[in-house]
Design a protein around this motif. Sequence first.
Motif, short mmCIF file in Angstrom:
data_model
loop_
_atom_site.label_atom_id
_atom_site.label_comp_id
_atom_site.label_asym_id
_atom_site.label_seq_id
_atom_site.Cartn_x
_atom_site.Cartn_y
_atom_site.Cartn_z
N PHE A 1 0.88 -1.17 0.00
CA PHE A 1 0.00 0.00 0.00
C PHE A 1 0.91 1.22 0.00
N GLY A 2 1.04 1.84 -1.17
CA GLY A 2 2.01 2.91 -1.31
C GLY A 2 3.41 2.35 -1.21
N GLU A 3 4.18 2.88 -0.27
CA GLU A 3 5.55 2.40 -0.07
C GLU A 3 5.65 1.38 1.04
N VAL A 4 4.51 1.02 1.61
CA VAL A 4 4.50 0.07 2.73
C VAL A 4 4.25 -1.34 2.20
N ASP A 5 5.20 -2.25 2.46
CA ASP A 5 5.05 -3.65 2.08
C ASP A 5 4.36 -4.39 3.22
N VAL A 6 3.15 -4.89 2.96
CA VAL A 6 2.40 -5.60 4.00
C VAL A 6 2.72 -7.09 3.95
N LEU A 7 2.67 -7.69 2.76
CA LEU A 7 3.01 -9.10 2.58
C LEU A 7 4.07 -9.21 1.49
N ARG A 8 5.02 -10.14 1.69
CA ARG A 8 6.11 -10.29 0.73
C ARG A 8 6.32 -11.76 0.39
N ASP A 9 6.18 -12.09 -0.87
CA ASP A 9 6.52 -13.42 -1.40
C ASP A 9 5.88 -14.55 -0.59
N VAL A 10 4.58 -14.44 -0.36
CA VAL A 10 3.85 -15.46 0.40
C VAL A 10 3.35 -16.55 -0.55
N THR A 11 3.66 -17.79 -0.21
CA THR A 11 3.12 -18.95 -0.93
C THR A 11 2.32 -19.79 0.05
N TRP A 12 1.06 -20.02 -0.27
CA TRP A 12 0.16 -20.75 0.65
C TRP A 12 -0.84 -21.52 -0.19
N ARG A 13 -0.83 -22.82 -0.07
CA ARG A 13 -1.77 -23.67 -0.79
C ARG A 13 -2.78 -24.23 0.21
N PRO B 1 14.49 -13.90 13.96
CA PRO B 1 14.40 -15.07 13.09
C PRO B 1 13.84 -14.71 11.74
N GLU B 2 14.36 -15.35 10.71
CA GLU B 2 13.86 -15.13 9.36
C GLU B 2 12.70 -16.06 9.11
N PRO B 3 11.44 -15.58 9.01
CA PRO B 3 10.30 -16.48 8.87
C PRO B 3 10.30 -17.17 7.52
N ALA B 4 9.80 -18.40 7.53
CA ALA B 4 9.72 -19.16 6.29
C ALA B 4 8.40 -18.90 5.61
N VAL B 5 8.35 -19.13 4.32
CA VAL B 5 7.12 -18.98 3.56
C VAL B 5 6.25 -20.19 3.81
N GLY B 6 4.97 -19.97 4.21
CA GLY B 6 4.08 -21.08 4.50
C GLY B 6 3.54 -21.69 3.22
N THR B 7 3.46 -23.02 3.19
CA THR B 7 2.87 -23.73 2.07
C THR B 7 2.01 -24.83 2.63
N ALA B 8 0.71 -24.58 2.76
CA ALA B 8 -0.19 -25.56 3.34
C ALA B 8 -0.61 -26.56 2.28
N VAL B 9 -0.34 -27.83 2.53
CA VAL B 9 -0.74 -28.86 1.58
C VAL B 9 -1.71 -29.83 2.22
N GLY B 10 -2.30 -29.43 3.33
CA GLY B 10 -3.27 -30.30 4.00
C GLY B 10 -2.98 -30.36 5.48
N ALA B 11 -3.99 -30.71 6.26
CA ALA B 11 -3.85 -30.77 7.70
C ALA B 11 -2.78 -31.76 8.07
N GLY B 12 -1.92 -31.36 9.01
CA GLY B 12 -0.88 -32.26 9.50
C GLY B 12 0.39 -32.20 8.68
N THR B 13 0.43 -31.48 7.58
CA THR B 13 1.62 -31.39 6.76
C THR B 13 2.22 -30.02 6.91
N ALA B 14 3.48 -29.93 7.25
CA ALA B 14 4.11 -28.66 7.53
C ALA B 14 4.63 -28.00 6.28
N ALA B 15 4.93 -26.71 6.40
CA ALA B 15 5.40 -25.96 5.25
C ALA B 15 6.91 -26.03 5.15
#
Length: 613
Positions: free
Chosen positions: A296-308, A509-523
């Motif tokens: 939004f303008g010069e403010v980055d709210v989300l960056r390179d998010v991958t989520w299935r 900590p550098e957060p990882a990009v989340g990738t949901a592939v179903g309940a019980g499966t981690a990103a």
Amino acid sequence: MAHLLGAESLHLEYPTRIIFDSVTVGLNDGDRIGVVGRNGDGKSTLLRLLAGRLEPDAGRVTRRGGIRLGMLDQADELHSDRTVHEVVIGDIDEYVWAGDPKVRDVIAGLIADIPWEARVDDLSGGQRRRVALAALLIGDWDVIFLDEPTNHLDVEGIAWLAKHLKNRWSRNVGALVTVTHDRWFLDEICTATWEVHDRLIEPFEGGYAAYVLQRVERDRMAAASEAKRQNLMRKELAWLRRGAPARTSKPKFRIDAANELIENEPPIRDSVSLAQMAMQRLGKDVVDLENVSVSFGEVDVLRDVTWRIAPGERTGILGVNGAGKSTLLNLVSGTLLPTSGRVKRGKTIKVAQLTQQLAELADVWNDRVNDVISRQKSSYLAGGNVLTPGQLLERVGFQSAQLSTPVKDLSGGQKRRLQLLLILLSEPNVLILDEPTNDLDTDMLAAIEDLLDSFPGTLLVVSHDRYLIERVTDQQYAVMDGHLRHLPRGVDQYLELRAGTSAASGPKPEPAVGTAVGAGTAAPAAKAGDGLRPELQRAGGADLRNAQKEFAAAGRKLDKLSAHIQDVHARMAAHDQSDYAGLGTLSQELAAIEAERGRLETRWLELADVLGE
């Protein structure tokens, strides 16, 4: 323990109803009391009577001489022309309060992000609430009354408040009485619970979990007219029994009869059946976010998010206010387009979103409740049962007398329940809930959770209510620093990450990009090496790949073992109950599978910790 105050034979009534009739309670040093009950039954009124802000029509409240009482009311009584500094500190010299570790802790825990010289009149409602709470907590009090102290606090703020209150006094000094719908908070700080109902106050030992156990026992011994209420509490109790053992280990009372009630209670949710229904209704594609960024303008709210997002997934989203949780949900619902990246949506999805602004009721604001409901479908499938809209209304706490009430005249909690019910009657297959617990008491929260248990579609929940997040979702993610991070250990892991992020001396900590592939499966991690333990970073790429493969394989095997356990339960239920040998064989098979799942879960968590998941 010294007696602090007592209320004897209190009677209070208004022109249309009696609130209390011959109520007698007392507070001693060391008491930590949580007050629960339906909205409108008199919880806040009780606090005002005990604190001396309201006089009873009959009876009396006696207080020990010299006792110091402090109270946080629901209505913030702050001077709008004063600054935050003046409200919180007053005329105390800076060298005095700056040298007090308790004052510094309160300021850092509640109002560190609020400008010190800002005028109260310029603050938001949430900021005003936190300023009022901070002003109260820096004082020295023998008794503190808190009316909905967790309002406008995020998960991190609630955890801080609970820790502060637990450490504020020594074991048998001071007293606390709090009214709150946050059940985790009640469990964390309270040693006793008062239930306000039917003009009286009924005491129970322990926090919320202990209260549920005792209440089920009470209802079990009551008349048959209590059967409906009892069944709901049986399911709530079954959930508590499957949770952390510490929740029910402290109270000292007989729970054998309560245990009998839930001995044959099925799991809270038949996850296999719900997932199958979700697959049939949704297909295999729901919503995929691929390398999505939002600015939004010069403010980055989300960056390179991958989520299935998978069919039947039940996910809780955590994050501080302003982190981008609502932005993330708007991407999923389709009301917001990404600045970059791609959002892929399944062809069969039907998204419904419960907002905080009651927007869903705008078109029916002047209509009566029964007119609004009569326009909906004639039946609704919930938990394998076909219910009419009227039965659903009853299930979420509406009485027949309220059906002729215009929507605009409903209470805040009633509007919230009607809002959710209308969304469910539209039969979406992707349901997004944004702070659904606002204005709901603990009984209604349990009823709403019971209704959500039967929802077969994909469920996404944003809430600061830790109990709700853990109760209705199967996995949690956090929005941190513009990224989406999976939390295998849930809310506890989130609080640890937040503590590490906010520590001045600690690395972020550098957060990882989340990738949901179903309940019980981690990103998987965003890139090799991010968030890894030092020993794995020093190891070669082969070790990293092997750990990631083992981690993914363990997640898939856990899903299979959970399905196998459900299958064995079903076979035991269908088996001839007189065939003890056959039942014994099935029991041995079940024990072996559960032991294997426990071993695998331990290894999965170890790998998650090493990989920084």
